[in-house]
Design an enzyme around this catalytic site. Structure first.
Site, short mmCIF file in Angstrom:
data_model
loop_
_atom_site.label_atom_id
_atom_site.label_comp_id
_atom_site.label_asym_id
_atom_site.label_seq_id
_atom_site.Cartn_x
_atom_site.Cartn_y
_atom_site.Cartn_z
N ARG A 188 0.84 -1.20 0.00
CA ARG A 188 0.00 0.00 0.00
C ARG A 188 0.88 1.25 0.00
O ARG A 188 0.40 2.36 0.08
CB ARG A 188 -0.93 -0.01 1.21
N ASN A 189 2.18 1.04 -0.10
CA ASN A 189 3.16 2.11 -0.07
C ASN A 189 3.24 2.75 -1.46
O ASN A 189 3.74 2.15 -2.40
CB ASN A 189 4.51 1.53 0.35
N GLY A 221 5.07 5.18 -2.51
CA GLY A 221 6.45 5.39 -2.94
C GLY A 221 7.04 4.14 -3.56
O GLY A 221 7.73 4.20 -4.58
N ASP A 230 10.69 -7.16 0.08
CA ASP A 230 10.95 -6.76 1.45
C ASP A 230 12.36 -6.21 1.45
O ASP A 230 13.23 -6.68 0.72
CB ASP A 230 10.83 -7.96 2.41
N SER A 231 12.56 -5.19 2.23
CA SER A 231 13.89 -4.59 2.28
C SER A 231 14.12 -4.00 3.66
O SER A 231 13.21 -3.89 4.47
CB SER A 231 14.01 -3.49 1.21
#
Length: 100
Positions: free
Chosen positions: A9-10, A12, A69-70
């Site tokens: 939902r980000n 960016g 994922d980061s």
């Protein structure tokens, strides 16, 4: 062409992936699927979290799904905080508290 669901939902992150893909793919996000599950990122690796999230969201939506994922891996901290970057300053952490 079937769209690709980005399991986030980000906004960016969505823009970042759109730029990487060069606009040749129709992207959707979890904002297009408000009933999609929130997937706990509880694996020991970034790869494990991404695979889990993509699989669970794909199962729930029936869409081709990409997840990532980061986090930060700091050599002097032996790779920490790693997969715990988002929660580095504790449960309920925010970007602001993680940067303090």
């Amino acid at each position: 062409m079937k769209p690709l669901l980005l399991a986030t939902r980000n906004k960016g992150k969505l823009k970042e992936i759109e730029a990487i893909l060069g606009g040749g793919v129709q992207l959707m996000s979890l904002d297009d699927y408000p009933d999609a599950p929130e997937v706990a990122e509880d694996r020991d690796t970034f790869e494990g979290n991404a695979i889990k999230k993509a699989a669970e969201v794909a199962d729930a939506t029936g869409e081709i799904t990409l997840a990532d994922d980061s986090g930060l891996e700091v050599d002097t901290l032996d790779g920490a905080p790693g997969v715990y970057s988002a929660r580095f300053s504790g449960e309920g952490a925010s970007d602001e508290s993680n940067n303090e």
